[in-house]
Design a protein around this motif. Structure first.
Motif, mmCIF file in Angstrom:
data_model
loop_
_atom_site.group_PDB
_atom_site.id
_atom_site.type_symbol
_atom_site.label_atom_id
_atom_site.label_comp_id
_atom_site.label_asym_id
_atom_site.label_seq_id
_atom_site.Cartn_x
_atom_site.Cartn_y
_atom_site.Cartn_z
ATOM 1 N N PRO A 153 7.707 37.547 2.702
ATOM 2 C CA PRO A 153 8.003 38.892 3.049
ATOM 3 C C PRO A 153 7.115 39.126 4.510
ATOM 4 C CG PRO A 153 6.385 39.099 1.224
ATOM 5 C CD PRO A 153 7.278 37.556 1.180
ATOM 6 N N GLY B 132 11.897 32.369 1.885
ATOM 7 C CA GLY B 132 12.591 33.231 0.969
ATOM 8 C C GLY B 132 14.167 32.993 1.064
ATOM 9 N N GLN C 213 19.228 36.685 -2.441
ATOM 10 C CA GLN C 213 18.614 37.834 -3.079
ATOM 11 C C GLN C 213 18.560 38.957 -2.042
ATOM 12 O OE1 GLN C 213 14.741 37.114 -5.295
ATOM 13 N NE2 GLN C 213 15.634 35.091 -6.184
ATOM 14 N N PRO C 214 18.976 40.179 -2.459
ATOM 15 C CA PRO C 214 19.220 41.163 -1.445
ATOM 16 C C PRO C 214 17.904 41.410 -0.483
ATOM 17 C CG PRO C 214 20.175 41.723 -3.469
ATOM 18 C CD PRO C 214 19.540 40.481 -3.710
ATOM 19 N N GLU C 215 16.755 41.545 -1.252
ATOM 20 C CA GLU C 215 15.643 41.933 -0.587
ATOM 21 C C GLU C 215 15.064 40.774 0.269
ATOM 22 O OE1 GLU C 215 11.010 43.415 -1.590
ATOM 23 O OE2 GLU C 215 12.126 42.395 -3.102
ATOM 24 N N GLN C 216 15.231 39.422 -0.137
ATOM 25 C CA GLN C 216 14.856 38.483 0.723
ATOM 26 C C GLN C 216 15.516 38.436 2.002
ATOM 27 O OE1 GLN C 216 13.184 34.916 -1.317
ATOM 28 N NE2 GLN C 216 12.960 36.227 -3.224
ATOM 29 N N GLN D 166 16.917 40.584 3.550
ATOM 30 C CA GLN D 166 16.426 41.452 4.620
ATOM 31 C C GLN D 166 15.103 41.167 5.292
ATOM 32 O OE1 GLN D 166 18.372 44.237 5.609
ATOM 33 N NE2 GLN D 166 19.599 43.601 3.904
ATOM 34 N N TRP D 167 14.521 40.238 4.627
ATOM 35 C CA TRP D 167 13.189 39.640 5.238
ATOM 36 C C TRP D 167 13.677 38.823 6.472
ATOM 37 C CZ3 TRP D 167 10.550 36.850 0.550
ATOM 38 C CH2 TRP D 167 10.234 37.793 -0.561
ATOM 39 N N SER E 228 15.528 40.174 9.479
ATOM 40 C CA SER E 228 14.639 41.051 10.242
ATOM 41 C C SER E 228 14.052 40.075 11.490
ATOM 42 C CB SER E 228 13.257 41.551 9.636
ATOM 43 O OG SER E 228 12.649 40.522 9.248
#
Length: 712
Positions: free
Chosen positions: A519, A598, A602-605, A607-608, A611
């Motif tokens: 992250p 990452g 996985q949704p959160e990763q 986004q990492w 970015s």
């Protein structure tokens, strides 16, 4: 004919309407069709890019001067310490004009002979000596060759006395580990399961630890460790000096922590393993080696981000019981150590290498309690690497030393006499320019102090210079002020070469790596842009004089930096980079790197990744710097689609009068070209960077030629 941007007729690249719905988030991928390198349309487009590159290269008027300068400062000879086994030593040497290094054997009297010469095997120079493992007695050696980007990497076993092949090939052993049993009749090694047992598109590692007995067919090799439940494990193997114990490290991809298993070899074909370190619990790197009594020396960053050395019982599963021999130094990360425990020595010793602010320190300790005995003097404020000792019992130690102006040089330390002496090393073909090397600290946007190595001409002036800024920032790999032939050439021409030690590397220990991975990977990118900003603000360079360069994960770093801040740079060179961070897991070995970057699954990763993913952050209508993407036509490590997709995206988006180019190399690997191709690539990179920053080597090259002539 494709779209015109200024004077560059870029080959037409169809923009498709591919948009993938990932967890409700639309991710556009207009150049996915370029992932199919076998498609005729892709091949035609790539061939047109080749023609564009060669056309543009004819305008780099200094290319021949850069090539001459690189030839003068490139090093040749011996760059790594020997492997001492029994009465012989094994040494790799690459002489001036050699395409590949050769494996030499040096006997007790110092006589050298060539054991393996890759050019005799393949006169084209595309077959290289990848690695080798001598048996403990020095009578046999397992050798692995690498053929360009072919994934075979078979193991052959040679008789050291005659040079004849006595066993092999053992297949599917790419990036293996190997540990001989005493006597030289058997070894453990790591190989991939047969392709026929896998689906055609399965790129996972699927490795197994096997026992091989010399003379037996590889099909009979027993699997002693590994299974379907661990498809992405890398294994490291260590056998005790008496052959009684085997230790295995197991790491998921290049993760920053690992498991350790130990087995007593009552039956070498069926060892019973005890898991003494659980990496998911310790979250640490633990590297074991056996001591004479069968107990373990552990080099670890457990509860010590900069590393410490511990002693542990071979069956002890509780890290709290590890006994610290050499404590952590928070200002000097631990690099490596060797044990000197030959019975002829008065007492067993431990030689430890650390790096403090970019400068190596070698200290000698007693093995019994870790007490400091002395600090070994070094030739200068440089870098020590590849510390080695005799096996199975260390009587002497060897290490490689280099600094900004000194190519790798091999030194031998004899603890009996307390002397360190130069033994061999590399040299350059001509005069190495005088280089001033120093480290400075700059402040990142969040206030973190970051080290920047600067290589400048010895004559100091305050005016801004054309600057080439390098970085890596991944996998905990530390940057050091090593001898860089490319840096020597750039500085010799009057420029500044800089290396940014951004977070994600290992310069300050494991916490530095953690601060720039997963992250936090965006920090590595912002740290790099902050280094560029510092160089400009302090007057050392200007935006129009600044080029950036990175290789592999460093290619990701510089490409991401330039897509975020295109206004900072005149030119960008990305060698075999990662660029599409949403699909990197589908290319090469990317599926094993999720601990570092990452996963898009996985949704959160996701986004990492989005970015900073360079491919997804290209903005149409932006005046981008000049870009040069380089890489192998077939890259089994990162995959070649990163280069093609990123190149197409930038060519479509840029509004500047600076080109976006792609330099493809056939018959080569992700790294480790034949020497002539390495020099040619370096010359092209320097010519490209010099062309767009205003650095010309013409006067310097002539001066070096004159100096070299006077020397002869």
């Amino acid at each position: 004919m494709g779209a015109f941007v200024a004077q560059f007729p870029y080959p037409a690249a169809r923009r498709s309407d591919v948009v993938e719905d990932l967890f409700g988030f639309p991710v556009s991928d207009p150049y996915r069709w370029l992932e199919d390198g076998d498609d005729a349309c892709v091949q035609d487009w790539a061939a047109a890019q080749d023609r564009l590159f060669h056309t543009c290269r004819t305008g780099w008027h200094d290319k021949q001067s850069w090539a001459s300068l690189m030839d003068q400062v490139s090093s040749f000879g011996v760059v790594e310490p020997p492997m001492a086994r029994g009465s012989v030593m094994f040494l790799a040497e690459q002489l001036r004009g050699d395409e590949q290094r050769r494996l030499l054997v040096v006997d007790a009297e110092g006589n050298r002979r060539v054991l393996v010469d890759p050019v005799e095997i393949d006169p084209s120079g595309h077959t290289g000596l990848y690695t080798w493992w001598p048996s403990r007695e020095g009578e046999r050696v397992a050798v692995q060759m690498e053929v360009a980007e072919q994934p075979g990497s078979d193991i052959m076993v040679l008789d050291v006395r005659t040079g004849e092949t006595v066993d092999g090939p053992l297949p599917r052993a790419r990036n293996t580990s190997l540990a001989w049993l005493p006597g030289g009749d058997a070894f453990y090694y790591v190989s991939r399961v047969p392709d026929e047992e896998l689906t055609p598109d399965d790129m996972r590692l699927h490795r197994r630890v096997r026992l091989h007995r010399i003379g037996s067919p590889w099909q009979a090799d027993m699997v002693v460790f590994g299974g379907d439940d661990a498809p992405d494990r890398y294994y490291g193997l260590t056998v005790s000096a008496d052959g009684s114990y085997l230790a295995i490290t197991a790491t998921v991809g290049p993760a920053s922590h690992n498991d350790v298993y130990v087995a007593e070899l009552v039956d070498p074909e069926a060892p019973h393993f005890v898991k003494i370190v659980d990496g998911s619990t310790t979250h640490a790197r633990v590297l074991p080696r056996f001591l004479a009594d069968g107990d373990l020396l552990l080099v670890t960053d457990y509860e010590a981000p900069c590393g410490r050395i511990c002693m542990a019982h071979r069956c002890d599963t509780d890290p709290a019981s590890w006994h610290t021999l050499v404590a952590e130094d928070p200002q000097a990360p631990l690099d490596e150590c060797v044990v000197l425990d030959d019975p002829a020595l008065p007492q067993p010793l431990l030689l430890v290498a650390r790096t403090r602010h970019g400068t190596s320190v070698l200290t000698l300790h007693t093995l019994a309690n870790g007490r400091l005995v002395t600090e070994l003097p070094l030739p200068g404020a440089g870098v020590v690497s590849s510390v080695r000792a005799d096996i199975p019992h260390g009587r002497r130690a060897w290490f490689s030393y280099c600094d900004a102006t000194t190519p790798p040089t091999i030194y031998r330390y004899d603890p009996a006499g307390g002397k360190t002496e130069r033994e061999t090393g590399a040299t350059t073909a001509g005069h190495t320019p005088e280089i001033r090397s120093r480290s400075v600290r700059y402040q990142a946007g969040d206030g973190t102090e970051i080290t920047l190595f600067l290589f400048t001409p010895a004559e100091e002036d305050q005016g801004p210079r054309p600057t080439l800024l390098y970085g890596y920032g991944s996998f905990g790999m530390p940057m050091r002020p090593w001898f860089f032939p490319m840096a020597a050439a750039w500085v010799g021409a009057g420029g500044t070469y800089a290396v940014a030690c951004v977070r994600g590397g290992g310069e300050e220990g494991q916490h530095w790596h953690d601060a720039g991975r997963g992250p936090h990977k965006h920090r590595a990118v912002s740290d790099f842009n902050d280094a560029a900003t510092w160089l400009i603000k302090t007057g050392r360079t200007t935006r129009d004089q600044l080029a950036i360069y990175g290789q592999s994960a460093g290619g990701l770093l510089v490409t991401a930096a330039a897509t975020q801040r295109p206004d900072l740079y005149a030119a960008v060179i990305a060698e075999a980079p990662l660029c599409d961070m949403v699909r990197y897991e589908h290319f090469g070995l990317g599926c094993t790197w999720t601990d570092e970057f990452g996963t898009a699954s996985q949704p959160e990763q996701l986004q990492w990744l989005l970015s900073y993913s360079p491919y997804h952050n290209v903005a149409p209508g932006t005046p981008y710097p000049a870009f040069l993407f380089t890489g192998a036509v077939t890259d089994l490590q990162t995959g070649e689609a990163h280069v093609t997709k990123m190149c197409a995206a930038l060519q479509s988006a840029t509004t500047s009068d600076r080109p976006v180019l792609m330099r493809r190399e056939p018959d080569t690997a992700h790294a480790g070209f034949p020497a002539s191709k390495e020099r040619a690539l370096a010359a092209d990179i320097l010519a490209f960077a010099g062309n767009y920053t205003g650095l010309s080597p013409e006067k310097t090259t002539g001066r070096i030629r004159e100096t070299a002539a006077e020397a002869h």
